[in-house]
Design an enzyme around this catalytic site. Structure first.
Site, PDB file in Angstrom:
ATOM      1  N   PRO A  23       0.838  -1.210   0.000  1.00 35.39           N
ATOM      2  CA  PRO A  23       0.000   0.000   0.000  1.00 35.39           C
ATOM      3  C   PRO A  23       0.866   1.251   0.000  1.00 35.39           C
ATOM      4  CG  PRO A  23       0.026  -1.024   2.178  1.00 35.39           C
ATOM      5  CD  PRO A  23       0.741  -1.964   1.249  1.00 35.39           C
ATOM      6  N   ALA A  57      -3.341   3.225   2.109  1.00 30.13           N
ATOM      7  CA  ALA A  57      -4.042   3.436   3.379  1.00 30.13           C
ATOM      8  C   ALA A  57      -5.274   4.302   3.120  1.00 30.13           C
ATOM      9  CB  ALA A  57      -3.121   4.116   4.382  1.00 30.13           C
ATOM     10  N   GLN A 100      -6.184  -1.280   1.921  1.00 32.47           N
ATOM     11  CA  GLN A 100      -5.738  -1.153   3.309  1.00 32.47           C
ATOM     12  C   GLN A 100      -6.610  -0.113   4.008  1.00 32.47           C
ATOM     13  OE1 GLN A 100      -2.106   1.021   4.426  1.00 32.47           O
ATOM     14  NE2 GLN A 100      -1.408  -0.834   5.459  1.00 32.47           N
ATOM     15  N   TYR A 183       0.300   4.466  13.325  1.00 33.30           N
ATOM     16  CA  TYR A 183      -1.066   4.971  13.178  1.00 33.30           C
ATOM     17  C   TYR A 183      -1.949   4.405  14.297  1.00 33.30           C
ATOM     18  CZ  TYR A 183       0.928   6.878   9.013  1.00 33.30           C
ATOM     19  OH  TYR A 183       1.753   7.584   8.164  1.00 33.30           O
ATOM     20  N   ARG A 231      -1.642  -5.600   8.865  1.00 34.48           N
ATOM     21  CA  ARG A 231      -0.247  -5.172   8.748  1.00 34.48           C
ATOM     22  C   ARG A 231       0.213  -4.671  10.112  1.00 34.48           C
ATOM     23  NH1 ARG A 231       3.003  -1.112   4.546  1.00 34.48           N
ATOM     24  NH2 ARG A 231       4.194  -2.855   3.718  1.00 34.48           N
ATOM     25  N   LEU A 302      12.772  -2.776   1.581  1.00 35.35           N
ATOM     26  CA  LEU A 302      14.012  -2.843   0.794  1.00 35.35           C
ATOM     27  C   LEU A 302      14.273  -4.222   0.212  1.00 35.35           C
ATOM     28  CD1 LEU A 302      16.454  -0.345   2.519  1.00 35.35           C
ATOM     29  CD2 LEU A 302      15.283  -0.141   0.321  1.00 35.35           C
ATOM     30  N   ARG A 325       8.641   1.036  -2.978  1.00 29.38           N
ATOM     31  CA  ARG A 325       9.414   1.974  -3.801  1.00 29.38           C
ATOM     32  C   ARG A 325       9.924   1.342  -5.088  1.00 29.38           C
ATOM     33  NH1 ARG A 325      12.796   3.767   1.367  1.00 29.38           N
ATOM     34  NH2 ARG A 325      12.324   1.569   1.764  1.00 29.38           N
TER      35      ARG A 325
HETATM   36  C1  LIG Z   1       5.007   6.584  -1.445  1.00 31.95           C
HETATM   37  C2  LIG Z   1       4.820   5.646  -0.287  1.00 31.95           C
HETATM   38  C3  LIG Z   1       3.598   5.590   0.353  1.00 31.95           C
HETATM   39  C4  LIG Z   1       3.383   4.673   1.392  1.00 31.95           C
HETATM   40  N1  LIG Z   1       2.132   4.555   1.935  1.00 31.95           N
HETATM   41  C5  LIG Z   1       1.870   3.525   2.774  1.00 31.95           C
HETATM   42  C6  LIG Z   1       0.549   3.201   3.134  1.00 31.95           C
HETATM   43  O1  LIG Z   1      -0.418   3.768   2.632  1.00 31.95           O
HETATM   44  N2  LIG Z   1       0.359   2.190   4.025  1.00 31.95           N
HETATM   45  C7  LIG Z   1       1.404   1.472   4.534  1.00 31.95           C
HETATM   46  O2  LIG Z   1       1.188   0.565   5.328  1.00 31.95           O
HETATM   47  N3  LIG Z   1       2.674   1.739   4.158  1.00 31.95           N
HETATM   48  C8  LIG Z   1       2.925   2.708   3.286  1.00 31.95           C
HETATM   49  N4  LIG Z   1       4.197   2.917   2.831  1.00 31.95           N
HETATM   50  C9  LIG Z   1       5.238   1.981   3.239  1.00 31.95           C
HETATM   51  C10 LIG Z   1       5.382   0.878   2.205  1.00 31.95           C
HETATM   52  O3  LIG Z   1       4.183   0.127   2.080  1.00 31.95           O
HETATM   53  C11 LIG Z   1       6.541  -0.071   2.560  1.00 31.95           C
HETATM   54  O4  LIG Z   1       6.241  -0.751   3.745  1.00 31.95           O
HETATM   55  C12 LIG Z   1       7.861   0.660   2.718  1.00 31.95           C
HETATM   56  O5  LIG Z   1       8.046   1.642   1.721  1.00 31.95           O
HETATM   57  C13 LIG Z   1       9.035  -0.318   2.678  1.00 31.95           C
HETATM   58  O6  LIG Z   1       9.014  -1.064   1.488  1.00 31.95           O
HETATM   59  P1  LIG Z   1       9.962  -0.693   0.206  1.00 31.95           P
HETATM   60  O7  LIG Z   1      11.389  -0.718   0.722  1.00 31.95           O
HETATM   61  O8  LIG Z   1       9.681  -1.783  -0.781  1.00 31.95           O
HETATM   62  O9  LIG Z   1       9.595   0.675  -0.255  1.00 31.95           O
HETATM   63  C14 LIG Z   1       4.443   3.855   1.827  1.00 31.95           C
HETATM   64  C15 LIG Z   1       5.685   3.949   1.199  1.00 31.95           C
HETATM   65  C16 LIG Z   1       5.872   4.812   0.147  1.00 31.95           C
HETATM   66  C17 LIG Z   1       7.223   4.847  -0.538  1.00 31.95           C
END
Ligand SMILES: Cc1cc2nc3c(=O)[nH]c(=O)nc-3n(C[C@H](O)[C@H](O)[C@H](O)COP(=O)(O)O)c2cc1C
Length: 371
Positions: A23, A57, A100, A183, A231, A302, A325
């Site tokens: 998400p 979210a 979510q 949150y 989550r 990551l 990302r």
């Molecule tokens: C642009 C952006 C928006 C995000 N929004 C949410 C969200 O709505 N809900 C959530 O649980 N995590 C959110 N996250 C966290 C990601 O879901 C993820 O857990 C976090 O970026 C680590 O994963 P990654 O290394 O693959 O980016 C967000 C991350 C990014 C980069």
């Protein structure tokens, strides 16, 4: 056959592969309603070949939004707007789509990240008084939230239920409850944000009580065929905060209440957090939860390389990986992972002609013809 591209299930939900689009808040809604950006953003992610796409979210109430631009699903206009986006996805992609559901608690009334992400002080345009387990601000100098009383708790619970019912009516394939990243539900779990002295604060059992009540109420309201999972933050990364042992206790309690999976992230409740950021840095948290419960576990954080994702799943540390990302950077990440790992992936027939010569069997069902 790679493990990453093996089918798996979240309870009743059958998924084609173990890649989940995490998400990601877009802060681009108007009064909670999705608009053109959501068509573009979710539209292209829906063509990614991932097994599951998770919508950002989505607030269960206006005051539960992080920013004024958060997506919401608390009124009929929000529902109609999301229905249009979902219809566009459904008519162009077989991807499964989850949503979510979230409440920001004391992190509400914030500016979008590209506007600095700070709290919007009370009295300024766009601000509102946040609600939380305790009247403790997220950071020193910020306006403190109002502590939820019995009526406030009941309203939050009811808002989660009403929003879940809207999501079910819209035809989402699954619902993830957001109990991570500092949150509202995480605020109840963590002793850093929860300073209550009633039955919702103090001991671990008391701190888990409200998030479990919300889960139970949502689970009871939905048909049993509706996949529902949570989550969590596996740790606060703060001495004396929420930790992996507490996470395992929470995961076990959720399992006992019909939860279909646990998605393990971390952090978010305190500015004091010290996160050892690095490739796959949250995978050990997912693995610890996986070893302790009998539910599918999703790892995130990551995970950027195909071989790395494959190893997380093949080693049994988690059942699936979520990417955020890396998916924004490369929305065809699952195509490229399938090519690297020798697997097959679904691509829209309009794009079949892009299949590279050296991966002649990459796209499922691909046919080429002309006259
Ligand atoms: C642009 C952006 C928006 C995000 N929004 C949410 C969200 O709505 N809900 C959530 O649980 N995590 C959110 N996250 C966290 C990601 O879901 C993820 O857990 C976090 O970026 C680590 O994963 P990654 O290394 O693959 O980016 C967000 C991350 C990014 C980069």
């Amino acid at each position: 056959m790679t493990r990453l591209f093996e089918p798996w299930r979240i309870g009743p939900l059958a998924l084609a592969n173990r890649i989940v689009v995490a998400p990601m808040c877009q802060y681009s809604a108007v009064e909670g309603s999705a608009g053109d950006w959501h068509f573009i953003h979710l539209g292209h992610l829906a063509l990614s070949g991932a097994g599951l796409l998770t919508v950002e979210a989505t607030a269960v109430s206006a005051e539960g939004r992080i920013t004024p631009g958060d997506l919401g699903l608390y009124d009929d206009a929000n529902e109609a707007a999301l229905a249009r986006v979902l219809k566009a996805i459904r008519s162009n992609s077989p991807i499964k789509v989850a949503i979510q559901l979230a409440h920001a608690g004391r992190k509400a009334s914030s500016r979008a990240p590209w506007e600095g992400g700070a709290q919007i002080p009370l009295g300024e345009p766009g601000s509102w008084r946040a609600v939380a387990p305790s009247a403790v601000a997220h950071s020193p100098g910020e306006d403190a939230p109002a502590a939820l009383d019995a009526a406030g708790l009941a309203k939050v619970r009811d808002d989660f239920v009403a929003t879940a019912l809207r999501a079910e009516r819209l035809g989402f394939d699954g619902i993830e409850l957001h109990a991570a990243h500092g949150y509202l539900l995480h605020q109840f779990l963590s002793p850093i944000a929860n300073r209550r002295d009633d039955e919702y604060g103090g001991s671990l059992g008391n701190r888990m009580r409200f998030p479990l009540e919300v889960f139970e109420a949502v689970r009871a309201a939905l048909p049993s065929s509706m996949p529902l999972w949570v989550r969590v933050s596996g740790t606060d990364w703060v001495e004396g905060g929420w930790d992996i042992e507490s996470t395992i206790a929470f995961a076990r309690a959720l399992q006992g209440r019909g939860c279909h999976a646990i998605h393990v992230s971390s952090g978010g409740v305190s500015a004091q957090q010290k996160i050892p950021v690095g490739p796959g840095y949250q995978v050990p948290l997912a693995a610890a939860v996986k070893a302790a419960i009998d539910l599918p576990v999703i790892a995130v954080g990551l995970i950027t390389e195909a071989e790395q994702a494959e190893a997380v799943v093949a080693s049994g540390e988690a059942d699936a990986v979520a990417l955020a990302r890396a998916m924004l950077y490369d929305p065809r990440w699952p195509w490229h992972a399938a090519a690297k790992l020798g697997a097959r992936v679904q691509a829209p027939h309009q794009y079949w002609r892009s299949q590279p010569r050296e991966f002649a069997d990459l796209f499922e069902h691909a046919r080429f013809g002309a006259r």
